[in-house]
Design a protein around this motif. Structure first.
Motif, short mmCIF file in Angstrom:
data_model
loop_
_atom_site.label_atom_id
_atom_site.label_comp_id
_atom_site.label_asym_id
_atom_site.label_seq_id
_atom_site.Cartn_x
_atom_site.Cartn_y
_atom_site.Cartn_z
N MET A 56 42.18 41.25 35.00
CA MET A 56 42.60 42.03 36.50
C MET A 56 42.47 41.10 37.07
SD MET A 56 44.42 44.56 35.96
CE MET A 56 45.38 44.92 37.51
N SER A 57 41.30 39.99 37.44
CA SER A 57 41.45 39.45 38.70
C SER A 57 41.19 37.82 38.36
CB SER A 57 40.64 39.88 39.96
OG SER A 57 39.59 39.90 39.64
N HIS A 58 40.42 37.16 37.12
CA HIS A 58 40.68 36.05 37.03
C HIS A 58 38.92 35.37 37.22
CE1 HIS A 58 41.26 31.64 36.15
NE2 HIS A 58 41.78 31.98 35.11
N PRO A 59 37.81 36.54 37.28
CA PRO A 59 36.52 36.56 37.07
C PRO A 59 36.10 35.57 36.40
CG PRO A 59 36.36 38.43 36.56
CD PRO A 59 38.28 37.82 35.95
N ARG A 60 34.91 34.99 36.93
CA ARG A 60 33.80 34.34 35.38
C ARG A 60 33.51 35.52 34.77
NH1 ARG A 60 33.71 28.64 35.94
NH2 ARG A 60 34.36 27.82 37.32
N LEU A 61 33.97 35.47 33.80
CA LEU A 61 33.12 37.34 33.06
C LEU A 61 32.18 37.46 33.11
CD1 LEU A 61 36.41 37.76 30.18
CD2 LEU A 61 35.88 38.96 32.49
N THR A 62 31.03 35.74 32.52
CA THR A 62 29.56 35.71 32.76
C THR A 62 28.90 36.07 33.49
OG1 THR A 62 29.30 32.97 32.59
CG2 THR A 62 29.27 34.49 30.36
N HIS A 63 29.50 35.67 34.69
CA HIS A 63 28.90 36.40 36.08
C HIS A 63 29.00 37.84 35.94
CE1 HIS A 63 28.81 31.64 37.85
NE2 HIS A 63 28.81 31.90 36.24
N LEU A 64 29.15 38.22 35.86
CA LEU A 64 29.40 39.65 36.29
C LEU A 64 28.29 40.57 35.14
CD1 LEU A 64 33.12 40.28 36.24
CD2 LEU A 64 31.65 39.71 38.24
N PRO A 65 27.83 41.96 35.69
CA PRO A 65 27.69 42.80 34.58
C PRO A 65 28.62 42.93 33.56
CG PRO A 65 27.04 43.69 37.07
CD PRO A 65 28.68 42.49 36.80
N ALA A 66 28.42 43.55 32.62
CA ALA A 66 28.73 43.48 31.08
C ALA A 66 30.27 44.75 31.59
CB ALA A 66 28.08 44.53 30.52
N ASP A 82 51.33 48.70 30.15
CA ASP A 82 52.25 49.71 31.27
C ASP A 82 53.39 49.03 31.65
OD1 ASP A 82 50.50 51.45 30.47
OD2 ASP A 82 49.45 51.29 32.35
N ARG A 83 53.24 48.27 32.36
CA ARG A 83 54.28 47.43 32.37
C ARG A 83 55.95 47.04 31.97
NH1 ARG A 83 54.73 46.63 38.22
NH2 ARG A 83 56.51 46.28 37.54
N THR A 84 55.12 46.49 30.87
CA THR A 84 55.99 45.53 29.16
C THR A 84 56.42 46.32 28.02
OG1 THR A 84 54.26 45.01 28.19
CG2 THR A 84 55.22 43.45 30.24
N GLY A 85 55.53 47.39 27.91
CA GLY A 85 55.80 47.73 27.09
C GLY A 85 55.52 47.97 25.87
N GLN A 86 54.23 46.77 25.46
CA GLN A 86 53.41 45.93 24.56
C GLN A 86 52.54 45.42 25.24
OE1 GLN A 86 55.98 42.05 23.25
NE2 GLN A 86 57.82 43.52 22.39
N ARG A 87 51.56 45.75 24.49
CA ARG A 87 50.20 45.55 24.32
C ARG A 87 49.92 43.93 24.40
NH1 ARG A 87 45.97 48.89 25.35
NH2 ARG A 87 43.36 47.92 25.48
N PRO A 88 48.97 43.81 24.78
CA PRO A 88 48.69 41.66 24.73
C PRO A 88 47.46 41.51 23.25
CG PRO A 88 48.60 42.48 26.09
CD PRO A 88 49.20 43.45 25.56
N VAL A 89 47.64 41.08 22.37
CA VAL A 89 46.74 40.67 21.30
C VAL A 89 46.07 39.46 21.57
CG1 VAL A 89 48.45 42.05 19.35
CG2 VAL A 89 48.37 39.16 19.99
N ALA A 90 46.49 38.75 22.18
CA ALA A 90 45.64 37.67 22.61
C ALA A 90 45.10 37.73 24.04
CB ALA A 90 47.14 36.71 22.80
N PHE A 91 43.97 36.86 24.17
CA PHE A 91 42.84 36.78 25.34
C PHE A 91 42.77 35.72 25.72
CE2 PHE A 91 39.34 36.82 27.62
CZ PHE A 91 39.90 38.12 28.70
N ALA A 92 43.03 35.14 27.31
CA ALA A 92 42.45 33.73 27.58
C ALA A 92 41.26 33.94 28.03
CB ALA A 92 43.34 32.93 28.03
N TYR A 93 39.78 33.63 28.03
CA TYR A 93 38.28 33.62 28.81
C TYR A 93 38.90 33.18 29.89
CZ TYR A 93 36.64 34.88 24.39
OH TYR A 93 36.71 35.46 23.53
N PRO A 94 38.92 33.53 31.40
CA PRO A 94 39.19 32.58 32.33
C PRO A 94 37.79 31.39 33.23
CG PRO A 94 39.49 35.44 33.22
CD PRO A 94 38.54 34.82 32.27
N TYR A 95 38.75 30.26 33.15
CA TYR A 95 38.01 29.27 32.94
C TYR A 95 37.31 28.71 31.51
CZ TYR A 95 37.89 30.80 38.38
OH TYR A 95 38.46 31.33 40.23
N GLY A 96 37.74 29.53 30.70
CA GLY A 96 37.57 29.26 29.53
C GLY A 96 35.64 29.29 29.49
N ASP A 97 35.17 30.08 30.47
CA ASP A 97 34.08 30.86 30.64
C ASP A 97 33.42 31.95 30.05
OD1 ASP A 97 31.43 30.99 31.89
OD2 ASP A 97 32.29 32.36 32.82
#
Length: 171
Positions: A56-66, A82-97
């Motif tokens: 949602m906001s591009h945080p470093r996921l490893t720095h957040l509580p689970a 909700d906005r496009t009618g298609q649920r994404p099947v791919a995910f990118a880790y922000p900062y590659g973290d």
């Protein structure tokens, strides 16, 4: 794409239509640029571009509580659906973290996930640790045409070394 390569745009729904100033401070070497709005993203999707989730906001996921990390991941996919009618099947880790816990979260919600690791895809690559080669490295049509060749593999190896040295110098 015109070259027959698949294309995915990874969307940060909380920043759609704004800019890529993720943390409120500029990142060294990364210009602040405008991001597409929902109409533009919809037009890309209609043209065959896949939309993936990028939190949602591009945080470093490893720095957040689970629970917060998981909420960032799941809310981004839900908002895109909700906005496009298609649920994404791919995910990118922000900062590659990422770490094992974050990969486990991605595995629960997406078919594939991409890192920022600059490497070639191999038969042993995990579906949730796929290296992501940003197109910025392939703006030159000659490099793009060399995709998969030994010259391409040499170029990739040189970029890997350059990236590794750059990371070490900045530390």
């Amino acid at each position: 794409s015109a070259a027959g390569l698949p294309c995915t745009v990874f969307v940060v729904p909380g920043r759609v239509g704004t800019d890529n100033d993720w943390g409120g401070q500029p990142e060294e070497g990364i210009p602040t640029l405008p991001l597409l709005d929902w109409d533009q993203l919809g037009a890309l999707a209609e043209g065959g571009v896949s939309l993936g989730a990028h939190t949602m906001s591009h945080p470093r996921l490893t720095h957040l509580p689970a629970p917060e990390a998981e909420a960032e991941i799941t809310a981004s996919a839900s908002r895109i659906a909700d906005r496009t009618g298609q649920r994404p099947v791919a995910f990118a880790y922000p900062y590659g973290d990422y770490d094992d816990a974050v990969v486990d979260m991605a595995e629960r919600h997406f078919r594939v996930a991409v890192t920022a690791d600059f490497a070639l895809l191999t038969a042993s690559t995990s579906a949730h640790r796929i290296p992501r080669l940003d197109m910025v490295y392939f703006r030159n049509p000659v490099r793009l045409a060399a995709w998969g060749s030994s010259a391409f593999r040499r170029y990739l190896k040189l970029r890997q070394v350059g990236r590794w040295v750059g990371v070490r110098v900045r530390r």
